[in-house]
Design an enzyme around this catalytic site. Sequence first.
Site, PDB file in Angstrom:
ATOM      1  N   ASN A   1      10.431  18.739 -18.114  1.00  0.00           N
ATOM      2  CA  ASN A   1      11.202  17.463 -16.224  1.00  0.00           C
ATOM      3  C   ASN A   1      11.759  18.971 -15.338  1.00  0.00           C
ATOM      4  O   ASN A   1      12.895  19.084 -15.133  1.00  0.00           O
ATOM      5  CB  ASN A   1      12.212  16.463 -16.694  1.00  0.00           C
ATOM      6  CG  ASN A   1      12.245  15.651 -15.595  1.00  0.00           C
ATOM      7  OD1 ASN A   1      11.882  16.146 -14.448  1.00  0.00           O
ATOM      8  ND2 ASN A   1      13.607  14.363 -16.608  1.00  0.00           N
TER       9      ASN A   1
ATOM     10  N   ARG B   1       6.638  15.690 -16.601  1.00  0.00           N
ATOM     11  CA  ARG B   1       7.068  14.662 -16.026  1.00  0.00           C
ATOM     12  C   ARG B   1       6.447  15.326 -13.853  1.00  0.00           C
ATOM     13  O   ARG B   1       7.315  16.204 -13.293  1.00  0.00           O
ATOM     14  CB  ARG B   1       9.039  13.913 -15.894  1.00  0.00           C
ATOM     15  CG  ARG B   1       9.292  13.144 -15.177  1.00  0.00           C
ATOM     16  CD  ARG B   1      10.456  12.593 -15.376  1.00  0.00           C
ATOM     17  NE  ARG B   1      10.875  12.051 -13.979  1.00  0.00           N
ATOM     18  CZ  ARG B   1      12.053  11.596 -13.465  1.00  0.00           C
ATOM     19  NH1 ARG B   1      12.439  13.137 -13.415  1.00  0.00           N
ATOM     20  NH2 ARG B   1      11.770  10.612 -12.338  1.00  0.00           N
TER      21      ARG B   1
ATOM     22  N   HIS C   1      10.559   4.917 -12.327  1.00  0.00           N
ATOM     23  CA  HIS C   1      10.799   5.391 -13.421  1.00  0.00           C
ATOM     24  C   HIS C   1      10.166   4.073 -14.660  1.00  0.00           C
ATOM     25  O   HIS C   1      10.432   3.541 -15.358  1.00  0.00           O
ATOM     26  CB  HIS C   1      12.304   4.095 -13.514  1.00  0.00           C
ATOM     27  CG  HIS C   1      13.726   4.387 -12.748  1.00  0.00           C
ATOM     28  ND1 HIS C   1      14.582   3.962 -12.046  1.00  0.00           N
ATOM     29  CD2 HIS C   1      13.930   5.967 -12.924  1.00  0.00           C
ATOM     30  CE1 HIS C   1      15.472   4.489 -11.628  1.00  0.00           C
ATOM     31  NE2 HIS C   1      15.442   6.083 -11.637  1.00  0.00           N
TER      32      HIS C   1
ATOM     33  N   HIS D   1      16.626  -0.604 -14.842  1.00  0.00           N
ATOM     34  CA  HIS D   1      17.063   0.672 -14.823  1.00  0.00           C
ATOM     35  C   HIS D   1      18.067   1.449 -14.438  1.00  0.00           C
ATOM     36  O   HIS D   1      17.526   1.132 -13.185  1.00  0.00           O
ATOM     37  CB  HIS D   1      15.768   1.287 -15.398  1.00  0.00           C
ATOM     38  CG  HIS D   1      16.002   2.703 -15.128  1.00  0.00           C
ATOM     39  ND1 HIS D   1      15.839   3.813 -16.420  1.00  0.00           N
ATOM     40  CD2 HIS D   1      16.592   3.985 -14.628  1.00  0.00           C
ATOM     41  CE1 HIS D   1      16.079   4.812 -16.700  1.00  0.00           C
ATOM     42  NE2 HIS D   1      16.731   4.743 -14.975  1.00  0.00           N
TER      43      HIS D   1
ATOM     44  N   GLY E   1      21.289   3.993 -14.077  1.00  0.00           N
ATOM     45  CA  GLY E   1      21.013   5.121 -14.674  1.00  0.00           C
ATOM     46  C   GLY E   1      22.046   5.215 -12.722  1.00  0.00           C
ATOM     47  O   GLY E   1      22.408   4.904 -12.648  1.00  0.00           O
TER      48      GLY E   1
ATOM     49  N   GLY F   1      19.772   6.829 -10.527  1.00  0.00           N
ATOM     50  CA  GLY F   1      19.330   6.118 -10.027  1.00  0.00           C
ATOM     51  C   GLY F   1      18.734   4.513 -10.884  1.00  0.00           C
ATOM     52  O   GLY F   1      18.910   4.619 -11.693  1.00  0.00           O
TER      53      GLY F   1
ATOM     54  N   ARG G   1      22.871   6.692  -3.530  1.00  0.00           N
ATOM     55  CA  ARG G   1      21.633   5.804  -2.818  1.00  0.00           C
ATOM     56  C   ARG G   1      21.957   4.590  -2.501  1.00  0.00           C
ATOM     57  O   ARG G   1      22.552   3.443  -3.101  1.00  0.00           O
ATOM     58  CB  ARG G   1      20.382   5.464  -3.366  1.00  0.00           C
ATOM     59  CG  ARG G   1      19.848   7.161  -3.906  1.00  0.00           C
ATOM     60  CD  ARG G   1      18.414   6.796  -3.870  1.00  0.00           C
ATOM     61  NE  ARG G   1      17.894   8.032  -4.481  1.00  0.00           N
ATOM     62  CZ  ARG G   1      17.590   8.157  -6.035  1.00  0.00           C
ATOM     63  NH1 ARG G   1      16.962   7.120  -6.864  1.00  0.00           N
ATOM     64  NH2 ARG G   1      16.933   9.503  -6.480  1.00  0.00           N
TER      65      ARG G   1
ATOM     66  N   ASP H   1      29.950   8.564 -10.028  1.00  0.00           N
ATOM     67  CA  ASP H   1      30.565   8.039 -11.740  1.00  0.00           C
ATOM     68  C   ASP H   1      31.129   6.623 -12.198  1.00  0.00           C
ATOM     69  O   ASP H   1      32.018   7.037 -11.830  1.00  0.00           O
ATOM     70  CB  ASP H   1      30.694   9.466 -12.039  1.00  0.00           C
ATOM     71  CG  ASP H   1      30.683   8.807 -13.757  1.00  0.00           C
ATOM     72  OD1 ASP H   1      30.677   8.569 -14.411  1.00  0.00           O
ATOM     73  OD2 ASP H   1      29.669  10.438 -14.786  1.00  0.00           O
TER      74      ASP H   1
ATOM     75  N   ARG I   1      31.821   5.352 -14.775  1.00  0.00           N
ATOM     76  CA  ARG I   1      32.805   5.624 -15.375  1.00  0.00           C
ATOM     77  C   ARG I   1      34.321   5.753 -14.702  1.00  0.00           C
ATOM     78  O   ARG I   1      35.279   4.882 -14.743  1.00  0.00           O
ATOM     79  CB  ARG I   1      32.951   6.686 -16.493  1.00  0.00           C
ATOM     80  CG  ARG I   1      31.837   5.853 -17.219  1.00  0.00           C
ATOM     81  CD  ARG I   1      31.755   7.262 -17.884  1.00  0.00           C
ATOM     82  NE  ARG I   1      30.704   8.024 -17.981  1.00  0.00           N
ATOM     83  CZ  ARG I   1      30.060   9.596 -18.062  1.00  0.00           C
ATOM     84  NH1 ARG I   1      29.600   9.476 -20.022  1.00  0.00           N
ATOM     85  NH2 ARG I   1      28.817   9.837 -17.411  1.00  0.00           N
TER      86      ARG I   1
ATOM     87  N   GLY J   1      23.269   0.671 -17.750  1.00  0.00           N
ATOM     88  CA  GLY J   1      22.430  -0.864 -18.618  1.00  0.00           C
ATOM     89  C   GLY J   1      22.785  -0.161 -19.488  1.00  0.00           C
ATOM     90  O   GLY J   1      23.035  -1.998 -20.689  1.00  0.00           O
TER      91      GLY J   1
ATOM     92  N   GLU K   1      12.413   8.171 -22.518  1.00  0.00           N
ATOM     93  CA  GLU K   1      11.017   8.562 -21.687  1.00  0.00           C
ATOM     94  C   GLU K   1      10.806   9.602 -21.771  1.00  0.00           C
ATOM     95  O   GLU K   1       9.223   9.879 -22.319  1.00  0.00           O
ATOM     96  CB  GLU K   1      11.852   8.819 -19.982  1.00  0.00           C
ATOM     97  CG  GLU K   1      11.705   7.329 -19.058  1.00  0.00           C
ATOM     98  CD  GLU K   1      13.102   7.998 -18.132  1.00  0.00           C
ATOM     99  OE1 GLU K   1      14.062   8.205 -18.153  1.00  0.00           O
ATOM    100  OE2 GLU K   1      12.950   7.920 -16.917  1.00  0.00           O
TER     101      GLU K   1
HETATM  102  P1  AMP Z   1      22.077   8.239 -16.354  1.00  0.00           P
HETATM  103  O1  AMP Z   1      21.481   8.636 -14.799  1.00  0.00           O
HETATM  104  O2  AMP Z   1      20.619   7.277 -17.370  1.00  0.00           O
HETATM  105  O3  AMP Z   1      22.165   9.283 -17.028  1.00  0.00           O
HETATM  106  O4  AMP Z   1      23.261   7.546 -16.115  1.00  0.00           O
HETATM  107  C1  AMP Z   1      24.269   8.067 -15.336  1.00  0.00           C
HETATM  108  C2  AMP Z   1      25.709   7.034 -15.286  1.00  0.00           C
HETATM  109  O5  AMP Z   1      25.816   5.929 -16.184  1.00  0.00           O
HETATM  110  C3  AMP Z   1      26.504   6.977 -14.837  1.00  0.00           C
HETATM  111  O6  AMP Z   1      26.701   6.708 -12.955  1.00  0.00           O
HETATM  112  C4  AMP Z   1      27.259   7.404 -15.787  1.00  0.00           C
HETATM  113  O7  AMP Z   1      28.768   7.070 -15.309  1.00  0.00           O
HETATM  114  C5  AMP Z   1      27.206   5.857 -16.605  1.00  0.00           C
HETATM  115  N1  AMP Z   1      27.590   5.943 -17.670  1.00  0.00           N
HETATM  116  C6  AMP Z   1      27.371   6.495 -18.816  1.00  0.00           C
HETATM  117  N2  AMP Z   1      28.087   6.474 -19.501  1.00  0.00           N
HETATM  118  C7  AMP Z   1      29.065   5.219 -19.996  1.00  0.00           C
HETATM  119  C8  AMP Z   1      29.905   4.536 -20.302  1.00  0.00           C
HETATM  120  N3  AMP Z   1      30.407   4.636 -21.650  1.00  0.00           N
HETATM  121  N4  AMP Z   1      30.644   3.452 -19.473  1.00  0.00           N
HETATM  122  C9  AMP Z   1      30.491   3.479 -18.049  1.00  0.00           C
HETATM  123  N5  AMP Z   1      29.104   3.991 -17.654  1.00  0.00           N
HETATM  124  C10 AMP Z   1      28.191   4.809 -18.189  1.00  0.00           C
END
Ligand code: AMP
Length: 396
Positions: free
Chosen positions: A7, A90, A179, A206, A208, A210, A239, A281, A283, A331, A383
């Site tokens: 990727n 990808r 996605h 989905h 994340g 994005g 975004r 983020d 978290r 998610g 993926e």
């Molecule tokens: P991804 O792009 O799929 O890697 O997702 C990243 C997002 O997932 C970020 O906003 C992270 O803060 C969130 N994330 C990952 N682990 C956790 C968690 N344990 N609790 C809340 N959000 C999380």
Amino acid sequence: MKIFVLNAGSSSLKYQLIDPLTKDILAVGICERIGIDGSFLSHKTRDKQIKIEQAFPTHKDAIDLVLKSLTSGEAKVIDSVNEIDAIGHRVVHGGEYFDKSVLVNDKVIEQIEELLPLAPLHNPANLMGIKVVQELMPGKPNVAVFDTAFHQTMPPKTFLYATPYEDYEDFKLRKYGFHGTSHYYVSNEAIKMLGNKKESKVIVCHLGNGSSICAVKNGKSIDTSMGLTPLEGLVMGTRSGDIDPAAIEYLMQKKGFDIGEAINYLNKKSGLLGVSGVSSDLREILEASDAGNKRAKDAIDLVSTRLKKYICAYAGVLGGVDAICFTAGIGENANIIREKTCEELEFLGVEFCKNKNDKRSSEAREISSSKSKTKVFVIPTNEEFVIAHDTYNLIK
Ligand code: AMP
């Protein structure tokens, strides 16, 4: 059987070496800061993890280092690149050319090149990955797996924008969605969890960095929230998602932006980051909200409410819903977002189970009550496995 899944992004490159038959991951890693000071490779095998800090000015230097790390040194997993059967790439945008994965040949490369104006941020790096691998591993089959392909089953009533039809005919202006590999994998797993229900209506969220949502009828995408580009739809890490197009002109006047700056603002400075002012983020936003930060709380409410609106709209598009699925970083992990999104969805047949939702697990699972008419699932996405599997199917 060993498939190298690649990727390639503009300044980073993620990879896995996978056996598509056993789902076994032999190595996984990332090259970060390609062409920028401070570049490094993180490489992980089943029992070793290494970090190599080394300048790699180009993607070719980065892939070269990855291949060296796979075949030599303390974290090697194969003796030679000859053991790699094929490479799965990808590719973000396949336009209307590709409704499934394909073996790469000169024509495919030409078509991906033609699509560069539709995905100027992503496709150039994906294409570079393909060309570098062709150079470094001559004679090995390369397969392109497109983020847009799964959504090519959308009908005109969901993929058209309501501008003059000539814009679609002349410029291919339409919704493509992204996605797709994840939406395909998760909806497929959901259908299995529904006991291979023959006629199925599944919604995949989905979420994340994005985020996008997809309405899947009988295993086929019939609507999705991302559009011509990944900017449309849900509120994401940086975004904005949906916004009145006239707000862009207003922002340009107020902030003195040109159009490029305005779009960059919506892509990189908005979403969770822009609303919370804390971080992209989730978290960190959850922590800030717990500590009483109002903007962080507003950002969380905005993300969940936008998502809820889309779920209800897609239940309408599908004519009902058997399962709502959550996947990707947010998610899979953020119980609070799942809970807020599913609040007051009883009218859709959702009986949410807080206890199940609050339990942490890395397994696919149900978080609705066993009596719930509409199931709510958490299904970890994969993926890379889909890319490896499609690659295997095309070379076997
Ligand atoms: P991804 O792009 O799929 O890697 O997702 C990243 C997002 O997932 C970020 O906003 C992270 O803060 C969130 N994330 C990952 N682990 C956790 C968690 N344990 N609790 C809340 N959000 C999380």
